[in-house]
Design a protein around this motif. Structure first.
Motif, PDB file in Angstrom:
ATOM      1  N   UNK A  40      -5.980 -41.044 -30.373  1.00  0.00           N
ATOM      2  CA  UNK A  40      -6.144 -41.934 -29.222  1.00  0.00           C
ATOM      3  C   UNK A  40      -5.125 -41.656 -28.126  1.00  0.00           C
ATOM      4  N   UNK A  41      -4.292 -40.592 -28.295  1.00  0.00           N
ATOM      5  CA  UNK A  41      -3.207 -40.334 -27.345  1.00  0.00           C
ATOM      6  C   UNK A  41      -3.162 -38.865 -26.946  1.00  0.00           C
ATOM      7  N   UNK A  42      -2.617 -38.608 -25.775  1.00  0.00           N
ATOM      8  CA  UNK A  42      -2.268 -37.247 -25.382  1.00  0.00           C
ATOM      9  C   UNK A  42      -0.796 -37.008 -25.724  1.00  0.00           C
ATOM     10  N   UNK A  43      -0.438 -35.739 -25.814  1.00  0.00           N
ATOM     11  CA  UNK A  43       0.972 -35.391 -25.971  1.00  0.00           C
ATOM     12  C   UNK A  43       1.305 -34.644 -27.235  1.00  0.00           C
ATOM     13  N   UNK A  44       0.545 -34.888 -28.330  1.00  0.00           N
ATOM     14  CA  UNK A  44       0.826 -34.200 -29.577  1.00  0.00           C
ATOM     15  C   UNK A  44       2.277 -34.351 -29.996  1.00  0.00           C
ATOM     16  N   UNK A  45       2.778 -33.367 -30.716  1.00  0.00           N
ATOM     17  CA  UNK A  45       4.174 -33.386 -31.151  1.00  0.00           C
ATOM     18  C   UNK A  45       5.120 -33.207 -29.969  1.00  0.00           C
ATOM     19  N   UNK A  46       4.657 -32.567 -28.906  1.00  0.00           N
ATOM     20  CA  UNK A  46       5.510 -32.360 -27.730  1.00  0.00           C
ATOM     21  C   UNK A  46       6.040 -33.677 -27.182  1.00  0.00           C
ATOM     22  N   UNK A  47       5.245 -34.741 -27.266  1.00  0.00           N
ATOM     23  CA  UNK A  47       5.660 -36.040 -26.738  1.00  0.00           C
ATOM     24  C   UNK A  47       6.826 -36.626 -27.523  1.00  0.00           C
ATOM     25  N   UNK A  48       7.048 -36.134 -28.745  1.00  0.00           N
ATOM     26  CA  UNK A  48       8.177 -36.575 -29.577  1.00  0.00           C
ATOM     27  C   UNK A  48       9.385 -35.662 -29.447  1.00  0.00           C
ATOM     28  N   UNK A  49       9.202 -34.506 -28.856  1.00  0.00           N
ATOM     29  CA  UNK A  49      10.215 -33.453 -28.901  1.00  0.00           C
ATOM     30  C   UNK A  49      11.288 -33.645 -27.835  1.00  0.00           C
ATOM     31  N   UNK A  50      12.279 -32.755 -27.870  1.00  0.00           N
ATOM     32  CA  UNK A  50      13.303 -32.743 -26.823  1.00  0.00           C
ATOM     33  C   UNK A  50      12.781 -32.136 -25.528  1.00  0.00           C
ATOM     34  N   UNK A  51      11.592 -31.547 -25.575  1.00  0.00           N
ATOM     35  CA  UNK A  51      10.972 -31.043 -24.351  1.00  0.00           C
ATOM     36  C   UNK A  51      11.583 -29.776 -23.802  1.00  0.00           C
ATOM     37  N   UNK A 222      -3.758 -33.525 -15.273  1.00  0.00           N
ATOM     38  CA  UNK A 222      -5.178 -33.604 -15.644  1.00  0.00           C
ATOM     39  C   UNK A 222      -5.873 -34.739 -14.895  1.00  0.00           C
ATOM     40  N   UNK A 223      -5.191 -35.873 -14.810  1.00  0.00           N
ATOM     41  CA  UNK A 223      -5.792 -37.015 -14.128  1.00  0.00           C
ATOM     42  C   UNK A 223      -6.016 -36.720 -12.647  1.00  0.00           C
ATOM     43  N   UNK A 224      -5.058 -36.046 -12.016  1.00  0.00           N
ATOM     44  CA  UNK A 224      -5.193 -35.770 -10.580  1.00  0.00           C
ATOM     45  C   UNK A 224      -6.317 -34.787 -10.299  1.00  0.00           C
ATOM     46  N   UNK A 225      -6.649 -33.937 -11.292  1.00  0.00           N
ATOM     47  CA  UNK A 225      -7.735 -32.963 -11.140  1.00  0.00           C
ATOM     48  C   UNK A 225      -9.047 -33.469 -11.729  1.00  0.00           C
ATOM     49  N   UNK A 226      -9.046 -34.724 -12.135  1.00  0.00           N
ATOM     50  CA  UNK A 226     -10.239 -35.372 -12.707  1.00  0.00           C
ATOM     51  C   UNK A 226     -10.775 -34.627 -13.935  1.00  0.00           C
ATOM     52  N   UNK A 227      -9.876 -34.147 -14.732  1.00  0.00           N
ATOM     53  CA  UNK A 227     -10.266 -33.536 -15.995  1.00  0.00           C
ATOM     54  C   UNK A 227     -10.698 -34.641 -16.956  1.00  0.00           C
ATOM     55  N   UNK A 228     -11.847 -34.475 -17.567  1.00  0.00           N
ATOM     56  CA  UNK A 228     -12.317 -35.461 -18.535  1.00  0.00           C
ATOM     57  C   UNK A 228     -11.597 -35.265 -19.863  1.00  0.00           C
ATOM     58  N   UNK A 229     -11.211 -36.369 -20.487  1.00  0.00           N
ATOM     59  CA  UNK A 229     -10.569 -36.333 -21.798  1.00  0.00           C
ATOM     60  C   UNK A 229     -11.357 -37.231 -22.735  1.00  0.00           C
ATOM     61  N   UNK A 230     -11.831 -36.658 -23.802  1.00  0.00           N
ATOM     62  CA  UNK A 230     -12.573 -37.413 -24.807  1.00  0.00           C
ATOM     63  C   UNK A 230     -11.630 -37.688 -25.966  1.00  0.00           C
ATOM     64  N   UNK A 231     -11.295 -38.952 -26.175  1.00  0.00           N
ATOM     65  CA  UNK A 231     -10.365 -39.340 -27.219  1.00  0.00           C
ATOM     66  C   UNK A 231     -11.096 -39.666 -28.518  1.00  0.00           C
ATOM     67  N   UNK A 232     -10.344 -39.613 -29.609  1.00  0.00           N
ATOM     68  CA  UNK A 232     -10.844 -40.017 -30.936  1.00  0.00           C
ATOM     69  C   UNK A 232     -12.139 -39.311 -31.296  1.00  0.00           C
ATOM     70  N   UNK A 233     -12.177 -38.017 -31.024  1.00  0.00           N
ATOM     71  CA  UNK A 233     -13.379 -37.228 -31.301  1.00  0.00           C
ATOM     72  C   UNK A 233     -12.997 -35.992 -32.103  1.00  0.00           C
ATOM     73  N   UNK A 234     -13.836 -35.623 -33.045  1.00  0.00           N
ATOM     74  CA  UNK A 234     -13.619 -34.435 -33.862  1.00  0.00           C
ATOM     75  C   UNK A 234     -14.605 -33.351 -33.471  1.00  0.00           C
ATOM     76  N   UNK A 235     -14.119 -32.132 -33.431  1.00  0.00           N
ATOM     77  CA  UNK A 235     -14.994 -30.985 -33.207  1.00  0.00           C
ATOM     78  C   UNK A 235     -15.472 -30.501 -34.567  1.00  0.00           C
ATOM     79  N   UNK A 236     -16.777 -30.562 -34.781  1.00  0.00           N
ATOM     80  CA  UNK A 236     -17.355 -30.181 -36.065  1.00  0.00           C
ATOM     81  C   UNK A 236     -17.531 -28.671 -36.186  1.00  0.00           C
ATOM     82  N   UNK A 237     -17.840 -28.027 -35.069  1.00  0.00           N
ATOM     83  CA  UNK A 237     -18.151 -26.606 -35.137  1.00  0.00           C
ATOM     84  C   UNK A 237     -18.072 -25.991 -33.747  1.00  0.00           C
TER      85      UNK A 237
END
Length: 575
Positions: A40-51, A222-237
């Motif tokens: 449900x979030x963007x950022x992955x482990x990078x959001x926890x890191x020292x950056x 991403x937001x400024x470029x209107x990139x769509x983000x689909x949350x809580x979704x799995x790629x099956x194939x």
């Protein structure tokens, strides 16, 4: 919410630093981009890191009066990453890393600044620098994200103060000196006042630093470029058209749906740190199952790539990047993992001991080297115990693990089992399961040298990197002090990973390769889904994020530069 379209130019799987970079670059080049994120979030482990972002010979070094060259970086890497595997990818990284930084700053919200003093991890090697190769994200105001701020992965609570206040590395010395220095007291008061005002309109502090700032800046791009983000979704194939990847099949809720990608798909799912099967197959037995990464890193990208005959790059001296970590129970019942990176191990007055109660490593080495020493000492034995040992003076001045400096109520950490306390060394030894005579002898031998600021056994504090991690105000050695004042404390540490080094084979354009070395058309990878260009060696801070941003940039640019005619026919036919 399902995607608005059936067909995109580019589909990126994973909203960590590498994936968001690829998406931001592709969007900046005018492509229609969809990002698919399983959480449900963007950022992955990078959001926890020292950056930290390691980019040798970057143009920003001149801003702080430092110089570097690709030739020096090549020389340094030849001494720290000696294996010939992935030499071409390292060359591409050195050539295009500075280009990636310049592009991101010109075309996205990403802003980086040089860290003047942050030495490479092996400063005695030829070509090393004392700083500047490391870039850090400029602080970001989270309120600029508006309602989307809630979609940014919060930092780990153990790395915040007062229930949600982030601080940067320059604030930490002032917070430690609050009450002792007027300047530091005023700075601390300002930070706390600003945080109090932020909490009136936000569930956490909105002045973002470190990896959270980097993730926020990429998300804002991403937001400024209107990139769509689909949350809580799995790629099956992955969808195929002939021998070309032409899109994905997603599972969102109870529905499966194909989505076409005219130009290609980028895999950036974060590696396999939390996949028990792959860990057992590829990690040493002594590594166990502790990980400091986000739990969504379960090898999704590797499994998708395997279905289309992608090759796995196992040419790594180490399958992961390691960090010693302490484990603790959180209030919600989950297990917390605290990575002991820079806050305590190198400070004066703490040592690490093995199951026999003896020191086994220079505690001020890099976190990666520290764990390699744990694995060697463990000799393949799973769950072999290791401990950090200190006295009350150290615990008060520097903290230990998630226990912050100047903490008075340490007994709650003892009650939870996270911290072990004893009135003398003999009892402490008994509590951690080692012979009292062995631990006492270890401390006595260490103290004999430490009283004079020396470490005769391991030479702790002997390099500029080690001294950088110590306490510069402590003389004569910022990394060494005796352990004298009861009560004494122990904290168990475990080998944990900061991210996987084994991943898919790619070429210099970030295209995923088959076993025969040919690229799989329409499939790119970056971040920890891509095999490490450093082969599991760790030459400096930010050597995961530096390549992640660089190859995310390379993937985005390559997808934008490809021939539309050659890339779209199959996707349009299936849309």
């Amino acid at each position: 919410m399902m995607p608005a379209h059936e067909t995109y130019d580019v589909i990126v799987i994973g909203a960590g630093a590498g994936g968001m970079t690829a998406a931001a670059v592709a969007a900046a080049e005018g492509l229609r981009v969809l990002v698919i994120e399983k959480t449900a979030f963007v950022g992955g482990t990078a959001a926890w890191s020292h950056g930290m972002v390691w980019i040798p010979a970057n143009a920003k070094m001149k801003e702080v009066g430092l110089s570097d060259s690709v030739a020096d970086a090549v020389q340094y890497l030849s001494g720290t990453v000696p294996e010939p595997a992935n030499a071409g990818l390292r060359a591409a990284f050195l050539a295009r890393g500075p280009e990636a930084v310049a592009y991101l700053e010109a075309n996205t919200e990403v802003r980086l600044q040089p860290v003047k003093t942050y030495p490479d991890y092996y400063p005695e090697r030829l070509g090393a620098t004392p700083g500047g190769r490391v870039l850090e994200p400029v602080a970001f105001d989270g309120t600029r994200l508006g309602a989307a701020f809630a979609r940014l992965r919060p930092p780990l609570p153990e790395f915040t103060l007062l229930g949600g206040m982030m601080v940067n590395r320059l604030d930490i010395p002032h917070l430690r000196k609050a009450g002792k220095s007027l300047r530091s007291t005023l700075r601390a008061a300002r930070l706390i006042s600003e945080y109090a005002l932020q909490r009136l309109r936000s569930p956490r502090g909105s002045t973002l630093h470190l990896g959270n700032a980097l993730a926020a800046r990429l998300y804002a791009s991403l937001l400024s470029r209107r990139v769509e983000i689909l949350f809580s979704a799995d790629v099956e194939d992955l969808s195929m058209r002939g021998d070309r990847v032409s899109g994905v099949v997603i599972r969102h809720g109870s529905r499966d749906r194909p989505i076409a990608a005219r130009r290609g798909v980028v895999l950036a799912t974060g590696g396999f740190s939390h996949d028990a099967v792959l860990r057992k197959r590829l990690f040493p037995a002594a590594a166990g199952f502790a990980s400091a990464t986000n739990k969504s890193a379960t090898g999704d990208g590797l499994r998708l790539a395997a279905k289309v005959s992608a090759a796995l790059n196992t040419d790594a001296t180490s399958p992961a990047y390691w960090v010693p970590a302490s484990l603790f129970p959180r209030a919600d019942g989950s297990r917390g993992v605290f990575p002991h990176m820079v806050t305590d191990r190198a400070k004066p007055g703490v040592i690490a001991v093995n199951a026999a109660g003896r020191r086994f490593v220079n505690e001020a080495l890099s976190y990666h080297e520290f764990v390699l020493a744990m694995l060697r000492d463990g000799n393949g034995e799973p769950d072999r115990p290791f401990y950090l040992i200190c006295d009350r003076a150290f615990l008060w001045a520097y903290g230990l693990g998630r226990i912050k400096p100047f903490t008075r109520g340490y007994r709650r950490y003892v009650a939870s089992g996270e911290l072990i306390a004893a009135p003398d060394l003999a009892e402490l030894a008994t509590k951690i399961g080692v012979k009292p005579s062995a631990l006492t002898a270890t401390i006595v031998n260490y103290n004999a040298d430490a009283k004079e600021g020396r470490d005769g056994e391991f030479g702790r504090g002997s390099t500029v990197y080690q001294r950088h991690l110590g306490d510069i105000s402590h003389k004569p050695n910022p990394c060494v002090a005796p352990i004298l004042r009861a009560p004494f404390f122990a904290m168990r540490i475990h080998p944990a990973d900061l991210g996987t080094a084994i991943g898919m084979k790619v070429d210099a354009r970030a295209r995923v390769l088959r076993e025969d070395g040919t690229p799989i058309a329409g499939l790119h990878a970056c971040g920890n889904d891509m095999g490490s260009i450093m082969n599991g060696n760790c030459p400096g801070p930010g050597i995961m994020l530096g390549p992640a941003l660089t190859f995310g940039y390379i993937a985005g640019r390559h997808l934008a530069e490809g021939s539309v005619a050659s890339m779209t026919s199959a996707a349009d036919a299936s849309a």
